[in-house]
Enzyme design. Structure first.
Site, PDB file in Angstrom:
ATOM      1  N   ALA A  61      -5.085  -0.385   0.995  1.00 29.44           N
ATOM      2  CA  ALA A  61      -4.546   0.211  -0.669  1.00 29.44           C
ATOM      3  C   ALA A  61      -3.481   0.932  -0.367  1.00 29.44           C
ATOM      4  O   ALA A  61      -3.080   1.104   1.503  1.00 29.44           O
ATOM      5  CB  ALA A  61      -4.930   1.584  -0.952  1.00 29.44           C
ATOM      6  N   GLY A 100      -9.653  -1.033   2.123  1.00 31.81           N
ATOM      7  CA  GLY A 100      -9.550  -2.137   0.387  1.00 31.81           C
ATOM      8  C   GLY A 100      -9.102  -3.562   1.039  1.00 31.81           C
ATOM      9  O   GLY A 100      -9.883  -3.924   0.693  1.00 31.81           O
ATOM     10  N   GLU A 103     -12.755  -3.993   2.301  1.00 32.57           N
ATOM     11  CA  GLU A 103     -13.481  -3.787   0.573  1.00 32.57           C
ATOM     12  C   GLU A 103     -12.537  -5.709  -0.146  1.00 32.57           C
ATOM     13  O   GLU A 103     -14.479  -5.580  -0.625  1.00 32.57           O
ATOM     14  CB  GLU A 103     -12.983  -2.683   0.283  1.00 32.57           C
ATOM     15  CG  GLU A 103     -13.684  -1.573   0.863  1.00 32.57           C
ATOM     16  CD  GLU A 103     -13.451  -0.868  -0.262  1.00 32.57           C
ATOM     17  OE1 GLU A 103     -11.811  -0.472  -0.050  1.00 32.57           O
ATOM     18  OE2 GLU A 103     -14.012   0.086  -0.199  1.00 32.57           O
ATOM     19  N   GLU A 123     -11.174   4.938   6.000  1.00 35.76           N
ATOM     20  CA  GLU A 123     -10.264   5.742   5.006  1.00 35.76           C
ATOM     21  C   GLU A 123     -10.769   7.201   5.141  1.00 35.76           C
ATOM     22  O   GLU A 123     -10.191   8.201   4.458  1.00 35.76           O
ATOM     23  CB  GLU A 123     -10.976   5.250   3.640  1.00 35.76           C
ATOM     24  CG  GLU A 123     -11.215   4.053   2.524  1.00 35.76           C
ATOM     25  CD  GLU A 123     -11.744   2.725   3.448  1.00 35.76           C
ATOM     26  OE1 GLU A 123     -11.411   3.328   3.940  1.00 35.76           O
ATOM     27  OE2 GLU A 123     -11.396   2.075   2.196  1.00 35.76           O
TER      28      GLU A 123
HETATM   29  C1  LIG Z   1     -10.768   5.155  -7.363  1.00 34.49           C
HETATM   30  C2  LIG Z   1     -11.052   4.471  -6.621  1.00 34.49           C
HETATM   31  C3  LIG Z   1      -9.516   4.280  -6.221  1.00 34.49           C
HETATM   32  C4  LIG Z   1     -10.257   2.988  -5.031  1.00 34.49           C
HETATM   33  C5  LIG Z   1      -8.673   3.296  -3.923  1.00 34.49           C
HETATM   34  C6  LIG Z   1      -9.422   2.875  -3.123  1.00 34.49           C
HETATM   35  C7  LIG Z   1      -8.975   3.081  -1.600  1.00 34.49           C
HETATM   36  C8  LIG Z   1      -8.634   2.522  -0.930  1.00 34.49           C
HETATM   37  C9  LIG Z   1      -8.750   2.687   0.706  1.00 34.49           C
HETATM   38  C10 LIG Z   1      -7.678   2.308   1.287  1.00 34.49           C
HETATM   39  O1  LIG Z   1      -7.676   1.625   1.137  1.00 34.49           O
HETATM   40  S1  LIG Z   1      -6.872   3.227   2.231  1.00 34.49           S
HETATM   41  C11 LIG Z   1      -5.868   2.980   3.712  1.00 34.49           C
HETATM   42  C12 LIG Z   1      -6.774   1.873   4.204  1.00 34.49           C
HETATM   43  N1  LIG Z   1      -5.953   1.535   5.320  1.00 34.49           N
HETATM   44  C13 LIG Z   1      -5.441   2.358   6.763  1.00 34.49           C
HETATM   45  O2  LIG Z   1      -6.095   2.908   6.994  1.00 34.49           O
HETATM   46  C14 LIG Z   1      -4.941   1.339   7.790  1.00 34.49           C
HETATM   47  C15 LIG Z   1      -3.496   2.628   7.912  1.00 34.49           C
HETATM   48  N2  LIG Z   1      -2.496   1.584   8.648  1.00 34.49           N
HETATM   49  C16 LIG Z   1      -2.971   1.156  10.404  1.00 34.49           C
HETATM   50  O3  LIG Z   1      -3.969   1.526  10.736  1.00 34.49           O
HETATM   51  C17 LIG Z   1      -2.307   0.549  10.791  1.00 34.49           C
HETATM   52  O4  LIG Z   1      -0.700   1.143   9.831  1.00 34.49           O
HETATM   53  C18 LIG Z   1      -2.399  -0.613  11.431  1.00 34.49           C
HETATM   54  C19 LIG Z   1      -2.158  -1.642   9.603  1.00 34.49           C
HETATM   55  C20 LIG Z   1      -3.442  -1.363  12.198  1.00 34.49           C
HETATM   56  C21 LIG Z   1      -1.117  -1.586  11.615  1.00 34.49           C
HETATM   57  O5  LIG Z   1       0.022  -0.517  13.116  1.00 34.49           O
HETATM   58  P1  LIG Z   1       1.293  -1.074  13.520  1.00 34.49           P
HETATM   59  O6  LIG Z   1       0.797   0.046  14.564  1.00 34.49           O
HETATM   60  O7  LIG Z   1       1.368  -2.025  13.848  1.00 34.49           O
HETATM   61  O8  LIG Z   1       2.464  -0.510  12.756  1.00 34.49           O
HETATM   62  P2  LIG Z   1       2.598   1.522  11.417  1.00 34.49           P
HETATM   63  O9  LIG Z   1       3.239   1.690  12.750  1.00 34.49           O
HETATM   64  O10 LIG Z   1       1.600   1.890  12.042  1.00 34.49           O
HETATM   65  O11 LIG Z   1       2.781   0.498  10.374  1.00 34.49           O
HETATM   66  C22 LIG Z   1       3.877  -0.632   9.673  1.00 34.49           C
HETATM   67  C23 LIG Z   1       4.701  -0.111   8.717  1.00 34.49           C
HETATM   68  O12 LIG Z   1       3.226  -0.651   7.454  1.00 34.49           O
HETATM   69  C24 LIG Z   1       3.084   0.866   6.421  1.00 34.49           C
HETATM   70  N3  LIG Z   1       1.615   1.074   6.511  1.00 34.49           N
HETATM   71  C25 LIG Z   1       0.474   0.694   7.011  1.00 34.49           C
HETATM   72  N4  LIG Z   1      -0.717   0.502   6.552  1.00 34.49           N
HETATM   73  C26 LIG Z   1      -0.260   1.229   5.163  1.00 34.49           C
HETATM   74  C27 LIG Z   1      -0.972   1.050   3.968  1.00 34.49           C
HETATM   75  N5  LIG Z   1      -2.234   1.114   3.688  1.00 34.49           N
HETATM   76  N6  LIG Z   1       0.041   1.492   3.012  1.00 34.49           N
HETATM   77  C28 LIG Z   1       1.409   2.127   2.739  1.00 34.49           C
HETATM   78  N7  LIG Z   1       1.573   1.681   4.033  1.00 34.49           N
HETATM   79  C29 LIG Z   1       1.240   0.975   5.599  1.00 34.49           C
HETATM   80  C30 LIG Z   1       3.215   1.881   7.781  1.00 34.49           C
HETATM   81  O13 LIG Z   1       3.452   3.202   7.228  1.00 34.49           O
HETATM   82  C31 LIG Z   1       4.597   1.332   8.479  1.00 34.49           C
HETATM   83  O14 LIG Z   1       5.882   1.103   7.802  1.00 34.49           O
HETATM   84  P3  LIG Z   1       6.616   2.509   7.888  1.00 34.49           P
HETATM   85  O15 LIG Z   1       7.816   2.544   7.018  1.00 34.49           O
HETATM   86  O16 LIG Z   1       6.990   2.722   9.761  1.00 34.49           O
HETATM   87  O17 LIG Z   1       5.582   4.492   7.329  1.00 34.49           O
END
Ligand SMILES: CCCCCC/C=C/CC(=O)SCCNC(=O)CCNC(=O)[C@H](O)C(C)(C)COP(=O)(O)OP(=O)(O)OC[C@H]1O[C@@H](n2cnc3c(N)ncnc32)[C@H](O)[C@@H]1OP(=O)(O)O
Length: 719
Positions: A61, A100, A103, A123
């Site tokens: 997400a 997500g 999922e 999450e």
């Molecule tokens: C009521 C019902 C509602 C349902 C809701 C459903 C809920 C779903 C829950 C989720 O999915 S929560 C999100 C789960 N995902 C994560 O936790 C992943 C988080 N990201 C990471 O672990 C890492 O970023 C990565 C994907 C493994 C990549 O790592 P890397 O070292 O290559 O790069 P980063 O510097 O970490 O990231 C690059 C850039 O991307 C942004 N970012 C990463 N993931 C997300 C995300 N999920 N959403 C938005 N942005 C994301 C990160 O912030 C970096 O950008 P920035 O500008 O440098 O901050």
């Protein structure tokens, strides 16, 4: 968004397009819904493949959308529609499928992963649970024990591990999308009933109640007040005990509680803060994106005590060639043995070969002549460190970076000992240095952006979260610790016990209260520093003067304990008693309680009842106040730097976001008001006097933490 194309005649290919990680933003979800409708309505299309652009399936997400008004199609019905589709849908997982994203893949009928892909449900690390059906589908697919492990820890697993769990159906070393398209062609027209995970029974081990009880106990013990891990266990329990639809209802209820808890906001802030600290800047205007690091191939560590050993291990494990130097042959051999043991144990845990051959040991400082970077890790003694820096400056080749692992000494004084002060920075590691994630990279007035960029990059390469900070006594972490420790001692003088203060801080979420932590680190460490500062007056047991030093309130309690040889765990006595020297089991010590009674009587202090609120407010707000001073002084560029340092270096509970974020949850006006109150009661304690920046922030309406930098800039420009 998502792109829809038809490939190989009969396969609808949906490509998620949302750089950098194909997060499931509103536009992407809309794209998936539209593309699915198209694929299902086109008679030529017999099956569907979902993939992500640029070799990344999905990072889950879009975290940036949390907290705002949700728009676009919701995730849960979208995933249900995919699972219910009449044509087979195959997830082609490259790079990552997280949260997500996974999922979504679990809603597909088949999952094909590249061998280098990683999947997980992180999450919990954001204060949530897999709330798009993940908590209900995963246990049905891979069983309750494995699902509990993945969901409560949030850990990522490799494709190979995912295959072993049955989480993916196939892994490939080839082009995953091509393999998935061929696979989709093969399964076209086959019945799908047995492929819809939501219809699977949740197979439980016979002793499932015992399992849930054990996991719940473990999770409660380690959560330190975080509620998401507990909700994760409850959600999986719902999967194990309820039909799917009821389980989904429970998942929704738990998710709603988490979303409104405040902890998820703190953890989301923390997620972005971890990334923000990489975008460092210096007051000179030098920045991460305009300062290029120089590559480091060979490094040296000088001084192989506890810290030097840990640093050597961290460097060798990351693949650096290391020259490890100790002055005496005997100490060198002891260090070599210890370092080899640490490397071997680490390698065994990670299933790799130990990096023993990466290290050359020597007693001669000349052996560092050809290295690119030196980390000095000798005793915390300025005279000794100065001598080492003079030697290094004479011995090392031109351009070698000289770094000091000091926990608070003046970097500038060390830089002045060298021919090239611009190449000198501090690298403050935390013990044990090969384990702890935090590194403070300290720049002095003469440090060049090149040196900072190189140290920051080295930190990243050895797996540290590196934070660039300015040069001052104690840098950020230890400078903020000082008022915190000071308040804890004053509370003892006024009637509290170490057990009570520690209990309050541990209930707040610290891994260890302030007194247990002092016993672990050794009381003599601070004693030596206070002696060097001229604060310790030996055998000073009576008189008001002993509680006032250099014009401010001072508590000699720590000094008095040290005079008794009570240095903490290592001597078996400190603020607590231990069964034997080195033991970690702290027990209340009746001697200490009598000692405190006698101390109070001697100083005519009347013990009063101190409550939880006062302990928290005085210890934490004085520390936060120092954090504001650090921002005001430009020692940290932003509140994120401080919060990352406190969570990774000082066990501040992550679900509270860090001290500066915590201040926003309390309310800056309340922090200010309570500091004013305590400062009025204790006018001889300067750390309780609210700092200007805090006042200015409150006066400007307590803006959100993301806007503080603007106010700081204004305050600093007025100085
Ligand atoms: C009521 C019902 C509602 C349902 C809701 C459903 C809920 C779903 C829950 C989720 O999915 S929560 C999100 C789960 N995902 C994560 O936790 C992943 C988080 N990201 C990471 O672990 C890492 O970023 C990565 C994907 C493994 C990549 O790592 P890397 O070292 O290559 O790069 P980063 O510097 O970490 O990231 C690059 C850039 O991307 C942004 N970012 C990463 N993931 C997300 C995300 N999920 N959403 C938005 N942005 C994301 C990160 O912030 C970096 O950008 P920035 O500008 O440098 O901050």
């Amino acid at each position: 968004m998502a792109q829809y194309t038809r490939v190989s005649g009969s396969v609808g290919l949906i490509t998620l397009q949302s750089p950098p990680v194909n997060a499931l933003s509103a536009a992407v979800r809309q794209g998936i819904v539209d593309s699915m409708q198209r694929a299902l309505s086109e008679p030529e299309v017999k099956s569907v493949v979902i993939c992500g652009q640029n070799g990344i399936f999905s990072g889950g997400a879009d975290i940036k959308e949390f907290g705002g008004q949700m728009s676009g199609p919701p995730l849960i019905p979208m995933i249900h529609a995919i699972e219910a589709a009449s044509k087979p849908v195959v997830a082609a997982i490259e790079g990552i499928a997280l949260g997500g994203g996974l999922e979504l893949a679990l809603g597909c009928h088949y999952r094909i992963a590249h061998s280098k892909a990683r999947v997980g449900l992180p999450e919990v690390t954001l204060g949530l649970l897999p709330g798009a059906g993940g908590s209900q589908r995963l246990p049905r697919l891979i069983g309750v024990p494995a699902a509990l492990d993945l969901i409560t820890t949030g850990r990522y697993v490799t494709a190979a591990e995912a295959l072993k769990f049955g989480l993916v159906d196939q892994i490939t070393d080839h082009n995953t999308v091509n393999v998935a398209v061929k696979f989709a062609q093969r399964v076209a027209g086959q019945p799908l009933d047995a492929r819809r995970i939501s219809t699977y029974p949740c197979l439980c081990p016979p002793d499932v109640d015992v399992l849930f009880e054990e996991v719940m106990q473990r999770v409660r013990r380690t959560a330190r007040g975080a509620i998401a891990p507990i909700a994760c266990v409850q959600a999986v329990r719902a999967a194990a005990t309820l039909p799917y639809n009821q389980g989904m209802e429970r998942e929704r209820e738990l998710m709603a509680t988490l979303f409104t808890s405040g902890q998820t906001r703190a953890l989301q802030y923390f997620f972005f803060a971890q990334r923000a600290v990489g975008r460092w800047s210096m007051p000179s205007g030098a920045r991460w994106d305009t300062s290029k690091p120089r590559p480091v191939h060979k490094a040296a560590v000088i001084g192989l005590g506890t810290m030097g050993r840990g640093i050597t291990v961290a460097l060798a494990q990351a693949g650096f060639s290391v020259v490890a130097v100790e002055t005496q042959e005997k100490q060198l051999m002891e260090a070599k043995q210890a370092i080899s043991g640490m490397l071997e144990r680490g390698a065994k845990r990670r299933g790799v070969a130990p990096a023993l051959d990466k290290i050359n040991y020597g007693c001669n400082i000349q052996s560092v002549a050809d290295v690119d970077l030196v980390i000095e890790a000798v005793f915390e003694d300025m005279a000794l460190k100065k001598k080492v820096f003079q030697q290094l400056s004479a011995v090392c080749k031109a351009g070698t970076f000289l770094c000091s692992n000091t926990s608070g000494l003046d970097i500038d004084q060390l830089a002045c000992q060298t021919r090239n002060p611009e190449l000198v920075v501090g690298m403050h590691f935390f013990a044990p240095a090969h384990v702890m994630k935090l590194l403070e990279v300290v720049y002095g007035p003469k440090s060049s952006p090149l040196a900072v960029a190189t140290a920051m990059q080295l930190g990243k390469k050895i797996g540290k979260v590196s934070v660039a900070v300015g040069n001052c006594r104690g840098f950020v972490g230890n400078r903020m610790l000082k008022p915190y420790l000071e308040q804890a001692l004053f509370l003892l003088e006024e009637g509290a016990t170490p057990e009570f203060v520690d209990q309050v801080l541990e209930e707040f979420g610290f891994a260890m209260g302030v007194f247990r932590m002092s016993d672990l680190s050794g009381l003599d460490v601070g004693w030596k520093v206070r002696m060097a500062d001229g604060l310790v007056v030996p055998n000073s047991t009576t008189g008001q003067a002993t509680r006032l030093r250099q014009g401010r309130r001072y508590s000699p309690l720590g000094d008095l304990l040290c005079e008794q040889g009570r240095f903490g765990q290592k001597t078996g006595r400190g603020w607590y008693q231990y069964n034997k020297p080195g033991s970690q089991v702290a027990k209340p010590d009746p001697w200490l309680h009598s000692f405190l009674d006698e101390y109070r009587a001697r100083h005519t202090l009347v013990a009063r009842r101190i409550d939880h609120q006062e302990v928290l407010e005085r210890c934490l707000y004085s520390m936060i106040n120092e954090g504001f001073r650090i921002l005001e002084d430009g020692i940290a560029a932003g509140p994120e730097d401080i919060d990352i340092i406190y969570v990774f270096g000082y066990s501040w509970p992550r679900h509270r976001g860090g001290p500066m974020f915590y201040a926003t949850t309390v309310g800056l006006n309340k922090v200010l008001e309570r500091l004013e109150h305590y400062h009025q009661a204790h006018p001889d304690v300067p750390s309780l006097q609210p700092c200007d920046l805090l006042r200015k922030l409150v006066a400007s309406g307590s803006p959100p933490i993301q806007k503080w930098r603007e106010v700081i800039k204004k305050v600093r420009s007025q100085l």
